[in-house]
Design a protein around this motif. Structure first.
Motif, PDB file in Angstrom:
ATOM      1  N   TYR A   1      -6.229  15.712  29.079  1.00  0.00           N
ATOM      2  CA  TYR A   1      -4.946  16.016  29.724  1.00  0.00           C
ATOM      3  C   TYR A   1      -3.820  15.937  28.701  1.00  0.00           C
ATOM      4  CZ  TYR A   1      -4.041  16.953  34.664  1.00  0.00           C
ATOM      5  OH  TYR A   1      -3.834  17.573  35.870  1.00  0.00           O
ATOM      6  N   ALA A   2      -3.838  14.859  27.903  1.00  0.00           N
ATOM      7  CA  ALA A   2      -2.803  14.676  26.871  1.00  0.00           C
ATOM      8  C   ALA A   2      -2.817  15.857  25.913  1.00  0.00           C
ATOM      9  CB  ALA A   2      -3.045  13.377  26.120  1.00  0.00           C
ATOM     10  N   ALA A   3      -4.016  16.294  25.532  1.00  0.00           N
ATOM     11  CA  ALA A   3      -4.144  17.385  24.557  1.00  0.00           C
ATOM     12  C   ALA A   3      -3.517  18.675  25.083  1.00  0.00           C
ATOM     13  CB  ALA A   3      -5.611  17.611  24.202  1.00  0.00           C
ATOM     14  N   ILE A   4      -3.747  19.001  26.366  1.00  0.00           N
ATOM     15  CA  ILE A   4      -3.205  20.273  26.869  1.00  0.00           C
ATOM     16  C   ILE A   4      -1.696  20.184  27.125  1.00  0.00           C
ATOM     17  CG2 ILE A   4      -5.384  21.240  27.703  1.00  0.00           C
ATOM     18  CD1 ILE A   4      -4.718  20.452  30.494  1.00  0.00           C
ATOM     19  N   ILE A   5      -1.210  19.004  27.473  1.00  0.00           N
ATOM     20  CA  ILE A   5       0.244  18.839  27.643  1.00  0.00           C
ATOM     21  C   ILE A   5       0.929  18.928  26.273  1.00  0.00           C
ATOM     22  CG2 ILE A   5       2.058  17.176  28.249  1.00  0.00           C
ATOM     23  CD1 ILE A   5       0.120  16.248  30.560  1.00  0.00           C
ATOM     24  N   ASP A   6       0.355  18.229  25.294  1.00  0.00           N
ATOM     25  CA  ASP A   6       0.917  18.264  23.938  1.00  0.00           C
ATOM     26  C   ASP A   6       0.861  19.669  23.343  1.00  0.00           C
ATOM     27  OD1 ASP A   6       1.487  15.600  24.092  1.00  0.00           O
ATOM     28  OD2 ASP A   6      -0.204  14.919  22.891  1.00  0.00           O
ATOM     29  N   HIS A   7      -0.187  20.402  23.671  1.00  0.00           N
ATOM     30  CA  HIS A   7      -0.347  21.768  23.151  1.00  0.00           C
ATOM     31  C   HIS A   7       0.868  22.625  23.491  1.00  0.00           C
ATOM     32  CE1 HIS A   7      -2.078  25.707  22.234  1.00  0.00           C
ATOM     33  NE2 HIS A   7      -1.743  26.087  23.451  1.00  0.00           N
ATOM     34  N   GLY A   8       1.331  22.545  24.753  1.00  0.00           N
ATOM     35  CA  GLY A   8       2.472  23.355  25.187  1.00  0.00           C
ATOM     36  C   GLY A   8       3.740  23.035  24.410  1.00  0.00           C
ATOM     37  N   VAL A   9       3.979  21.746  24.187  1.00  0.00           N
ATOM     38  CA  VAL A   9       5.200  21.319  23.489  1.00  0.00           C
ATOM     39  C   VAL A   9       5.124  21.701  22.006  1.00  0.00           C
ATOM     40  CG1 VAL A   9       6.722  19.358  22.998  1.00  0.00           C
ATOM     41  CG2 VAL A   9       5.429  19.409  25.139  1.00  0.00           C
ATOM     42  N   THR A  10       3.963  21.483  21.406  1.00  0.00           N
ATOM     43  CA  THR A  10       3.769  21.818  19.989  1.00  0.00           C
ATOM     44  C   THR A  10       3.835  23.330  19.777  1.00  0.00           C
ATOM     45  OG1 THR A  10       2.349  19.871  19.773  1.00  0.00           O
ATOM     46  CG2 THR A  10       2.235  21.482  18.000  1.00  0.00           C
ATOM     47  N   LEU A  11       3.219  24.076  20.695  1.00  0.00           N
ATOM     48  CA  LEU A  11       3.239  25.544  20.594  1.00  0.00           C
ATOM     49  C   LEU A  11       4.680  26.066  20.662  1.00  0.00           C
ATOM     50  CD1 LEU A  11       1.737  28.268  20.467  1.00  0.00           C
ATOM     51  CD2 LEU A  11       1.554  28.207  22.959  1.00  0.00           C
TER      52      LEU A  11
ATOM     53  N   CYS B   1      19.765  35.005  27.605  1.00  0.00           N
ATOM     54  CA  CYS B   1      18.616  34.981  26.703  1.00  0.00           C
ATOM     55  C   CYS B   1      17.306  35.177  27.443  1.00  0.00           C
ATOM     56  CB  CYS B   1      18.596  33.676  25.901  1.00  0.00           C
ATOM     57  SG  CYS B   1      18.724  32.182  26.882  1.00  0.00           S
ATOM     58  N   LEU B   2      16.267  35.380  26.670  1.00  0.00           N
ATOM     59  CA  LEU B   2      14.907  35.511  27.195  1.00  0.00           C
ATOM     60  C   LEU B   2      14.234  34.150  27.082  1.00  0.00           C
ATOM     61  CD1 LEU B   2      14.029  38.909  25.474  1.00  0.00           C
ATOM     62  CD2 LEU B   2      14.673  38.551  27.865  1.00  0.00           C
ATOM     63  N   LYS B   3      13.280  33.906  27.967  1.00  0.00           N
ATOM     64  CA  LYS B   3      12.676  32.573  28.026  1.00  0.00           C
ATOM     65  C   LYS B   3      11.160  32.671  28.151  1.00  0.00           C
ATOM     66  CE  LYS B   3      12.484  28.778  31.368  1.00  0.00           C
ATOM     67  NZ  LYS B   3      13.025  28.349  32.666  1.00  0.00           N
ATOM     68  N   LEU B   4      10.480  31.961  27.266  1.00  0.00           N
ATOM     69  CA  LEU B   4       9.022  31.833  27.364  1.00  0.00           C
ATOM     70  C   LEU B   4       8.720  30.423  27.857  1.00  0.00           C
ATOM     71  CD1 LEU B   4       7.957  33.322  23.894  1.00  0.00           C
ATOM     72  CD2 LEU B   4       8.080  34.518  26.092  1.00  0.00           C
ATOM     73  N   THR B   5       7.935  30.318  28.915  1.00  0.00           N
ATOM     74  CA  THR B   5       7.502  29.010  29.392  1.00  0.00           C
ATOM     75  C   THR B   5       6.015  28.906  29.091  1.00  0.00           C
ATOM     76  OG1 THR B   5       9.160  29.154  31.134  1.00  0.00           O
ATOM     77  CG2 THR B   5       7.492  27.446  31.373  1.00  0.00           C
ATOM     78  N   LEU B   6       5.677  28.040  28.127  1.00  0.00           N
ATOM     79  CA  LEU B   6       4.330  28.047  27.545  1.00  0.00           C
ATOM     80  C   LEU B   6       3.443  26.988  28.194  1.00  0.00           C
ATOM     81  CD1 LEU B   6       5.645  28.365  23.897  1.00  0.00           C
ATOM     82  CD2 LEU B   6       4.802  30.217  25.353  1.00  0.00           C
ATOM     83  N   LEU B   7       3.077  27.226  29.444  1.00  0.00           N
ATOM     84  CA  LEU B   7       2.301  26.210  30.151  1.00  0.00           C
ATOM     85  C   LEU B   7       0.796  26.470  30.130  1.00  0.00           C
ATOM     86  CD1 LEU B   7       4.519  25.369  33.255  1.00  0.00           C
ATOM     87  CD2 LEU B   7       4.333  24.177  31.082  1.00  0.00           C
ATOM     88  N   ASN B   8       0.389  27.674  29.769  1.00  0.00           N
ATOM     89  CA  ASN B   8      -1.038  27.983  29.792  1.00  0.00           C
ATOM     90  C   ASN B   8      -1.724  27.368  28.570  1.00  0.00           C
ATOM     91  OD1 ASN B   8      -3.591  29.140  29.578  1.00  0.00           O
ATOM     92  ND2 ASN B   8      -2.937  31.081  30.471  1.00  0.00           N
ATOM     93  N   PRO B   9      -2.634  26.409  28.778  1.00  0.00           N
ATOM     94  CA  PRO B   9      -3.219  25.699  27.629  1.00  0.00           C
ATOM     95  C   PRO B   9      -4.158  26.541  26.773  1.00  0.00           C
ATOM     96  CG  PRO B   9      -4.214  24.938  29.682  1.00  0.00           C
ATOM     97  CD  PRO B   9      -3.107  25.866  30.069  1.00  0.00           C
ATOM     98  N   THR B  10      -4.511  27.757  27.243  1.00  0.00           N
ATOM     99  CA  THR B  10      -5.410  28.598  26.432  1.00  0.00           C
ATOM    100  C   THR B  10      -4.631  29.567  25.551  1.00  0.00           C
ATOM    101  OG1 THR B  10      -5.606  30.328  28.126  1.00  0.00           O
ATOM    102  CG2 THR B  10      -7.179  28.499  28.243  1.00  0.00           C
ATOM    103  N   VAL B  11      -3.318  29.632  25.730  1.00  0.00           N
ATOM    104  CA  VAL B  11      -2.503  30.563  24.946  1.00  0.00           C
ATOM    105  C   VAL B  11      -2.281  30.014  23.535  1.00  0.00           C
ATOM    106  CG1 VAL B  11      -0.138  31.477  24.725  1.00  0.00           C
ATOM    107  CG2 VAL B  11      -1.358  31.674  26.884  1.00  0.00           C
ATOM    108  N   THR B  12      -2.389  30.910  22.548  1.00  0.00           N
ATOM    109  CA  THR B  12      -2.205  30.502  21.148  1.00  0.00           C
ATOM    110  C   THR B  12      -0.966  31.172  20.557  1.00  0.00           C
ATOM    111  OG1 THR B  12      -3.449  32.378  20.299  1.00  0.00           O
ATOM    112  CG2 THR B  12      -4.725  30.379  20.850  1.00  0.00           C
ATOM    113  N   LEU B  13      -0.610  30.748  19.357  1.00  0.00           N
ATOM    114  CA  LEU B  13       0.520  31.364  18.657  1.00  0.00           C
ATOM    115  C   LEU B  13       0.258  32.858  18.448  1.00  0.00           C
ATOM    116  CD1 LEU B  13       3.237  31.067  17.213  1.00  0.00           C
ATOM    117  CD2 LEU B  13       1.995  30.384  15.147  1.00  0.00           C
ATOM    118  N   GLU B  14      -0.990  33.218  18.168  1.00  0.00           N
ATOM    119  CA  GLU B  14      -1.329  34.639  17.972  1.00  0.00           C
ATOM    120  C   GLU B  14      -1.026  35.452  19.234  1.00  0.00           C
ATOM    121  OE1 GLU B  14      -1.959  35.884  14.987  1.00  0.00           O
ATOM    122  OE2 GLU B  14      -1.655  33.789  14.389  1.00  0.00           O
ATOM    123  N   ASP B  15      -1.358  34.891  20.401  1.00  0.00           N
ATOM    124  CA  ASP B  15      -1.066  35.578  21.672  1.00  0.00           C
ATOM    125  C   ASP B  15       0.440  35.813  21.812  1.00  0.00           C
ATOM    126  OD1 ASP B  15      -3.759  35.479  22.539  1.00  0.00           O
ATOM    127  OD2 ASP B  15      -3.487  33.435  23.273  1.00  0.00           O
TER     128      ASP B  15
END
Length: 349
Positions: free
Chosen positions: A238-248, A317-331
């Motif tokens: 759980y921590a990993a996927i929450i942190d992923h969104g913030v780091t991404l 402005c435009l807004k990206l909300t990065l909540l999907n844990p499978t999304v990467t920087l490349e996406d």
């Protein structure tokens, strides 16, 4: 001890916080709102929140019979967080006007910037004046499970009540929210004894009966979803996927800042990125604003992407909300290329 109850979401949790804050405020003056209703000059009773607080603060104060007029908005700093100096000024102003403060609502994760108000400072200021602090952590509350960013919520343990939303960064299906209360005794302010609820016998037998802690009588078993989520993933995952969104969000911000035609509007704080497209041809602020709105609309119409459109300190402005844990920087780079392509099509149309 601490006590929580599941709710239908952030708006209902905020209503619980404001209602109990109000009833405790009147109870200190020897008056029961539950028995006798609201009393006194309501123009002299105020709630403070930041200008970026969720609209449900106003909505709920109207619902509670105090109206929008009771809500005083505190200025925010360049990162959309509540400005503590202005909070102190607004408190002094209220005192000078002979007004009383029913509650201070702090936000942990504003809707657009993901800003977290300085919780520890706000709690300290409130404690000196015996004012209830409710924290709307509908979004930022997910950092409770984070390993990297948990300190963003420093001071949360000091406040009176908290809103959590599990259908945001805890990835549950809606609806799944919770209200947490520091001092369980405050639930007494809303208890109603009816014979058919049988709550006294339940309590003696150790059966939980949440009706005395809830605005709802019939309730869905929303706790099951969260329990199963935690059971399936475990805290580390759980921590990993929450942190992923913030780091991404931080990585996307770096990428945006380096792109010549894209402009980062604000440094991200949670898992959202505010940016805009700056066409060379357009210099007028209003034209640039409208152009970014049109990019958002064109992407949605195309069925390719849903990029949010919002405003930050007067900048559209435009807004990206990065909540999907499978999304990467490349996406996200693919998505941003689509934003630029759409912009070019609009410019050359």
């Amino acid at each position: 001890g601490d006590a929580g109850v599941f709710t239908s979401g952030g708006t209902q949790s905020n209503l619980m916080g404001l209602m109990l804050a109000r009833d405790a405020f009147y109870a200190r003056q020897g008056h029961s709102v539950q028995q006798n209703g609201i009393t006194g000059d309501l123009r002299k009773i105020k709630v403070l929140c930041s200008e970026n607080a969720h609209f449900s603060v106003q909505k709920n104060m109207a619902l509670l019979g105090h109206g929008y007029q009771s809500v005083v908005q505190v200025k925010s700093d360049e990162f959309a967080r509540m400005d503590v100096a202005d909070l102190k000024a607004k408190l002094a102003q209220a005192e000078a006007n002979g007004e009383q403060i029913l509650a201070i609502v702090a936000t942990a994760g504003t809707t657009d910037a993901g800003a977290i108000d300085p919780l520890r400072e706000i709690a300290g200021i409130a404690a000196e004046r015996n004012i209830w602090v409710h924290v709307d952590a509908a979004w930022g509350g997910a950092l409770l499970l984070s390993e990297k960013y948990r300190d963003y919520l420093d001071g949360l343990e000091l406040v009176d009540s908290v809103t959590l939303d599990f259908h945001k960064q805890y990835f549950q299906t809606i609806s799944c929210g919770a209200f947490l209360l520091k001092d369980e005794r405050h639930y007494e302010l809303m208890r109603y004894q009816a014979a058919y609820l049988n709550s006294e016998f339940d309590e003696e037998a150790g059966v939980p009966n949440l009706v005395s802690k809830s605005l709802q009588t019939t309730r869905r078993f929303d706790a099951l979803k969260l329990w199963m989520g935690l059971e399936a993933l475990g805290q580390k995952q759980y921590a990993a996927i929450i942190d992923h969104g913030v780091t991404l969000a931080q990585e996307v911000a770096k990428f945006v800042a380096a792109e010549p035609r894209l402009e980062l509007v604000m440094q991200p704080q949670l898992a959202s990125v505010l940016f805009r497209y700056r066409p060379e041809q357009l210099t007028d602020i209003a034209q640039i604003a409208l152009f970014n709105q049109r990019i958002g609309d064109a992407l949605l119409d195309s069925g390719r992407a849903n990029v949010g459109v919002t405003e930050n300190q007067g900048v559209t402005c435009l807004k990206l909300t990065l909540l999907n844990p499978t999304v990467t920087l490349e996406d996200i780079k693919v998505l941003l290329a689509l934003v630029e392509k759409t912009a070019n099509q609009l410019l050359n149309a």
